[in-house]
Design a protein around this motif. Sequence first.
Motif, mmCIF file in Angstrom:
data_model
loop_
_atom_site.group_PDB
_atom_site.id
_atom_site.type_symbol
_atom_site.label_atom_id
_atom_site.label_comp_id
_atom_site.label_asym_id
_atom_site.label_seq_id
_atom_site.Cartn_x
_atom_site.Cartn_y
_atom_site.Cartn_z
ATOM 1 N N SER A 382 -19.854 -22.734 -1.991
ATOM 2 C CA SER A 382 -19.335 -21.788 -2.990
ATOM 3 C C SER A 382 -18.139 -22.375 -3.719
ATOM 4 C CB SER A 382 -18.922 -20.477 -2.334
ATOM 5 O OG SER A 382 -20.021 -19.903 -1.680
ATOM 6 N N GLN A 423 -22.096 -14.516 -4.024
ATOM 7 C CA GLN A 423 -22.307 -13.921 -2.712
ATOM 8 C C GLN A 423 -21.750 -12.505 -2.651
ATOM 9 O OE1 GLN A 423 -20.644 -17.139 -0.397
ATOM 10 N NE2 GLN A 423 -22.279 -16.901 1.086
ATOM 11 N N ASP A 504 -25.570 -18.158 -6.055
ATOM 12 C CA ASP A 504 -24.961 -18.372 -4.743
ATOM 13 C C ASP A 504 -25.570 -17.371 -3.778
ATOM 14 O OD1 ASP A 504 -23.427 -18.974 -2.587
ATOM 15 O OD2 ASP A 504 -21.498 -18.854 -3.624
HETATM 16 MG MG MG Z 1 -20.496 -19.459 0.125
#
Ligand code: MG
Length: 583
Positions: A382, A423, A504
């Motif tokens: 990320s 996320q 993500d």
């Molecule tokens: Mg992540």
Amino acid sequence: MKNNKENAWSILKRLVSYIKDFKLALVGAIIGMIGYAAVDMALIWSLQPLIDDGFTGKDPSILEMMPYFVVIVMGLRGVAAFMSSYCMAWVGNNVVMKLQRQLFAQLMLLPVSFFDRTNTGELLSKITYDATQVSNAASNALVKVFREGATAIGLIALMFYQSWQLSLVFFVVGPIVGLAINIVSKRFRKISKNIQNAMGTVTTSSEQMLKGHKEVLMFGGQKVENKKFEKVSNTVRTQKMKMASANAISVPVIQSLSSFALAFVLYLATFPQIMDTLSSGTFVVIISSMMALMKPIKSVTQINNEIQKGISASTSLFEMLDMNVAKDEGTYEVERVNGDISIKNVVFTYPKGDKPALNNVSFDIKSGQSIALVGRSGSGKSTIANLLTRFYDIDSGEISLDGKNIEEYRLTSLRDQVAIVSQNVHLFNDTIANNIAYASEDKFTEEDIVKAATTAHAMEFINNFPEGLNTIIGENGAMLSGGQRQRLAIARALLRDAPVLILDEATSALDTESERHIQAALDELQKDRTSIVIAHRLSTIEHADQILVIDHGEVVERGTHQELLAQGKIYHSLSQMQSSGEL
Ligand code: MG
Ligand code: ATP
């Protein structure tokens, strides 16, 4: 100490600069205040002819005029009082509005790292509590400064006019009172700062409890949270009590000091040399003036309290307004990039981190290609997405888009090129349609929104709501399931139609069937875009043009699915574990 004083001065000057915009209201207020003071003075002044000429029978017309005089004068006093209060409130409320707007705008320019280290509660308390404290300084205190100041000056002038000898007494006591005020004011400023900080902790701990209320319920955290809150609320109470007692002590102390002046005058008046120069009217005027001076003197101590509060509140506000905003020095603007991304030897450490989250990462993605990032949790996947959008600036290395360093792009232009399904997506307490078209509500038609929602397989559940796209989904989408939220995030990204796409773990909260549907949509979406896909489930990224395995912030393997399997290292074992787990 001196430094501190200069600081307070410059803050006060800056505060005054806020008031300057409302000159007209300020002039109105000052006229009102001076008028008010003048009326008070006229009333006291009128005692002298009333006693010396009226009651002694020298000039009976004075007694006849007195009732009219009182009514007219009190009427004028009312008008002046209204004018000053209204105009000052106008100034004060406008100053708060201006400050709050500036803070709000500033907060949206600050770098992401600022929010990593600052409590939301503290920031909320700055916008609400501190800004109001500043307004109190701007309006309340100024009312007192000008109105009571003019009254005091008028009364002192009147006293001197009547008998300069007796009035000199005032100047003996004046400096002593001034000294007392000075001592008290230092304490006020310190306490005010403590109160502000304490207010910040009250909002913070309330906010933490409210946000985490489900955890509190599940883990039986009520006792712990209560204890925390009892502690912070008690801190606020003690600080406020300190303030109140400083206030409660200072007022009587200063008043008793002033009463010495009064006593002294009464004593002097018994001397025959002085008594001979005074008429009873003059004497009454002087005593009345001295009594009337008590109120302005008392107010002076309160003004100071008010100003100190304002100064300490504006100190923290100005600090925030002066904070460096996210660097946006690039000037390059572009309608739509091709999407060639190149990342070279990037090293990056989070402002709070102790070791690099990314270490010497390099890779290229050609326009229209897709790259997949896999690796353990916390390996830095990320983080790569955070850097591409310049949420953080890198320590060394270079990231370029279409051959141009991303630092050369204007931030808005750079971020326009990228759509992220992250996320932890945030949804606003608004309608579904406005969430999908967030910040570009007027750019897209309902048809566009429906199309994006259909592609993201969100239309199915949206249609189940009686109000469809116009359903309001609650704070951060409280009314929706995890998978539904994720589908809205996907629809949002689809609608943005940006040349670079970052997914993500976009499908992590979906069941296998929805995932299959959406995967088809996402595959379609990735076709003419550069995409970076982060996924834990390897089956979703098999077709990526390139797969990078990230470990401890470094790229440890790279290649296509087949190549990596053939290498028989980390990717291979990951793949084996997952397929055996799924079977
Ligand atoms: Mg992540
Ligand atoms: P996951 O698969 O669990 O999402 P990830 O590979 O995406 O993991 P990152 O979020 O990139 O992992 O985090 C990489 C490292 O950086 C972690 O060790 C994490 O503790 C740290 N980190 C992440 N965000 C921050 C932050 N805002 N401040 C400081 N450190 C951070």
